[in-house]
Design a protein around this motif. Structure first.
Motif, PDB file in Angstrom:
ATOM      1  N   GLY A 156       5.467  70.546  -9.638  1.00 51.84           N
ATOM      2  CA  GLY A 156       6.801  70.992 -10.051  1.00 51.84           C
ATOM      3  C   GLY A 156       7.306  72.123  -9.162  1.00 51.84           C
ATOM      4  O   GLY A 156       8.483  72.166  -8.805  1.00 51.84           O
ATOM      5  N   GLN A 157       6.379  73.008  -8.793  1.00 50.03           N
ATOM      6  CA  GLN A 157       6.772  74.116  -7.911  1.00 50.03           C
ATOM      7  C   GLN A 157       7.129  73.598  -6.526  1.00 50.03           C
ATOM      8  O   GLN A 157       8.099  74.054  -5.913  1.00 50.03           O
ATOM      9  CB  GLN A 157       5.636  75.142  -7.826  1.00 50.03           C
TER      10      GLN A 157
ATOM     11  N   HIS B 271      -0.015  73.675  -0.593  1.00 52.14           N
ATOM     12  CA  HIS B 271      -1.208  73.254  -1.343  1.00 52.14           C
ATOM     13  C   HIS B 271      -1.592  74.249  -2.440  1.00 52.14           C
ATOM     14  O   HIS B 271      -2.459  73.955  -3.254  1.00 52.14           O
ATOM     15  CB  HIS B 271      -2.384  72.999  -0.390  1.00 52.14           C
ATOM     16  N   GLU B 272      -0.960  75.409  -2.439  1.00 49.75           N
ATOM     17  CA  GLU B 272      -1.238  76.400  -3.484  1.00 49.75           C
ATOM     18  C   GLU B 272      -0.219  76.329  -4.622  1.00 49.75           C
ATOM     19  O   GLU B 272      -0.212  77.179  -5.509  1.00 49.75           O
ATOM     20  CB  GLU B 272      -1.196  77.810  -2.875  1.00 49.75           C
ATOM     21  N   LEU B 273       0.642  75.334  -4.564  1.00 48.09           N
ATOM     22  CA  LEU B 273       1.688  75.202  -5.585  1.00 48.09           C
ATOM     23  C   LEU B 273       1.478  73.927  -6.398  1.00 48.09           C
ATOM     24  O   LEU B 273       0.950  72.932  -5.892  1.00 48.09           O
ATOM     25  CB  LEU B 273       3.062  75.129  -4.905  1.00 48.09           C
ATOM     26  N   SER B 274       1.908  73.966  -7.642  1.00 48.46           N
ATOM     27  CA  SER B 274       1.875  72.753  -8.469  1.00 48.46           C
ATOM     28  C   SER B 274       2.957  71.780  -7.991  1.00 48.46           C
ATOM     29  O   SER B 274       3.845  72.148  -7.224  1.00 48.46           O
ATOM     30  CB  SER B 274       2.133  73.126  -9.927  1.00 48.46           C
TER      31      SER B 274
HETATM   32  P1  ADP Z   1       4.069  73.659 -13.471  1.00 53.42           P
HETATM   33  O1  ADP Z   1       3.801  72.833 -14.679  1.00 53.42           O
HETATM   34  O2  ADP Z   1       4.889  74.896 -13.739  1.00 53.42           O
HETATM   35  O3  ADP Z   1       4.668  72.882 -12.331  1.00 53.42           O
HETATM   36  P2  ADP Z   1       1.148  73.890 -13.327  1.00 53.42           P
HETATM   37  O4  ADP Z   1       0.940  74.089 -14.795  1.00 53.42           O
HETATM   38  O5  ADP Z   1       0.776  72.613 -12.711  1.00 53.42           O
HETATM   39  O6  ADP Z   1       2.669  74.247 -12.921  1.00 53.42           O
HETATM   40  O7  ADP Z   1       0.406  75.078 -12.552  1.00 53.42           O
HETATM   41  C1  ADP Z   1       0.204  76.339 -13.174  1.00 53.42           C
HETATM   42  C2  ADP Z   1      -0.131  77.378 -12.120  1.00 53.42           C
HETATM   43  O8  ADP Z   1      -1.269  77.000 -11.328  1.00 53.42           O
HETATM   44  C3  ADP Z   1       1.023  77.549 -11.149  1.00 53.42           C
HETATM   45  O9  ADP Z   1       1.511  78.873 -11.263  1.00 53.42           O
HETATM   46  C4  ADP Z   1       0.466  77.304  -9.763  1.00 53.42           C
HETATM   47  O10 ADP Z   1       0.808  78.376  -8.891  1.00 53.42           O
HETATM   48  C5  ADP Z   1      -1.011  77.240  -9.954  1.00 53.42           C
HETATM   49  N1  ADP Z   1      -1.542  76.129  -9.166  1.00 53.42           N
HETATM   50  C6  ADP Z   1      -1.310  74.805  -9.370  1.00 53.42           C
HETATM   51  N2  ADP Z   1      -1.971  74.046  -8.469  1.00 53.42           N
HETATM   52  C7  ADP Z   1      -2.638  74.928  -7.664  1.00 53.42           C
HETATM   53  C8  ADP Z   1      -3.510  74.794  -6.520  1.00 53.42           C
HETATM   54  N3  ADP Z   1      -3.820  73.591  -5.994  1.00 53.42           N
HETATM   55  N4  ADP Z   1      -4.002  75.916  -5.947  1.00 53.42           N
HETATM   56  C9  ADP Z   1      -3.681  77.118  -6.440  1.00 53.42           C
HETATM   57  N5  ADP Z   1      -2.873  77.326  -7.510  1.00 53.42           N
HETATM   58  C10 ADP Z   1      -2.366  76.254  -8.111  1.00 53.42           C
END
Ligand code: ADP
Ligand code: ADP
Length: 230
Positions: A144-145, A139-142
């Motif tokens: 794409g991640q 849940h802390e990742l986007s």
């Molecule tokens: P990407 O386009 O590279 O897949 P995003 O632009 O959506 O990523 O996200 C940018 C950053 O915000 C990422 O480094 C990610 O770790 C952080 N992030 C995205 N969603 C969350 C979330 N729900 N909670 C915490 N951090 C987040």
């Protein structure tokens, strides 16, 4: 080396639906192949058969040098665990555990000790450019991640074959593009990959496309050379 060899594969479901009709398909090591076609054309059925999740009604299936018909269900699960990695549209990560532990799940049946599974998971995260996100939970990742974590989990055991079902389907176009770039990089490094996609922008950039219609292969295109299947 040939990683996938399908000859005359037909799949009929109970109820009389013929989902695949006499499909021939060879995939060589290092190929990145798109499986395209309208909804209901047999893409998922094809991916299930190539992934040994399902058996054909008739025809032969050879995966990583094994004749699927000669193997028991138990042997088939072992083949799948060792040789095939799966990626899904909705990621299917385990919530509440770190990216690294999610990737290590891909080695659960490898017989390797936990410390070694974690070490290899860290390496796989590095391969997908997420070394700095190892301790983050899903849940802390986007989006794409998350998909890159799922890809790391699928390739951590060095499978012969990587199968992806609409891997960009839940992503915005920038994240989708970075996921496709990653698949291209893995392909260039020798991975054999089949990707289902209905996104024509994604499909048009794949080095090979296999198009299905009503369960039959109607087109098999490599780069700019078009060989039409009659
Ligand atoms: P990407 O386009 O590279 O897949 P995003 O632009 O959506 O990523 O996200 C940018 C950053 O915000 C990422 O480094 C990610 O770790 C952080 N992030 C995205 N969603 C969350 C979330 N729900 N909670 C915490 N951090 C987040
Ligand atoms: P696609 O992935 O291209 O949408 P599918 O392989 O899911 O196509 O489906 C091909 C055909 O087989 C469709 O007509 C679908 O309704 C049918 N089908 C798929 N799975 C089953 C099943 N488990 N039982 C019966 N029919 C099925």
């Amino acid at each position: 080396t040939r990683v996938v060899g399908l000859t005359g594969v037909t799949k009929e479901y109970a109820g009389g639906v013929t989902a695949l009709r006499d499909v021939d398909l060879d995939i060589e090591q290092g190929e990145l192949v798109g499986i395209v076609g309208p909804s209901g054309s047999g893409k998922s059925t094809l991916l299930h058969i190539v992934g040994t999740l399902d058996r054909p009604t008739s025809g032969s299936v050879e995966i990583a040098g094994f004749d699927v018909a000669a193997l028991s269900d138990r042997e088939l699960s072992a083949l799948r665990a060792r040789h095939v990695g799966f990626v899904f549209q909705a990621f299917h990560l385990v919530p509440g555990i770190s990216a690294q532990d999610n990737v290590a799940e891909g080695l659960l049946y490898s017989g390797l000790p936990r410390a070694e599974r974690r070490r290899r998971a860290a390496e796989a995260l590095e391969r997908v450019g997420l070394a700095d996100r190892a301790r983050h939970r899903p849940h802390e990742l986007s989006g794409g991640q998350k998909q890159r974590v799922a890809i790391a989990r699928a390739v951590v055991g060095d499978p012969e074959l990587l199968l992806a079902d609409e891997p960009t389907g839940a992503l915005d176009s920038a994240s989708g593009e970075s996921v496709m770039e990653l698949l291209h990089d893995l392909g260039a490094a020798g991975a054999t990959i089949a990707v289902i996609t209905h996104d024509t922008e994604v499909a048009d950039r794949l080095p090979r496309r296999v198009r299905l219609r009503d369960g039959a292969v109607v087109e098999d295109v490599r780069e700019d050379v078009r060989e039409r299947v009659p």
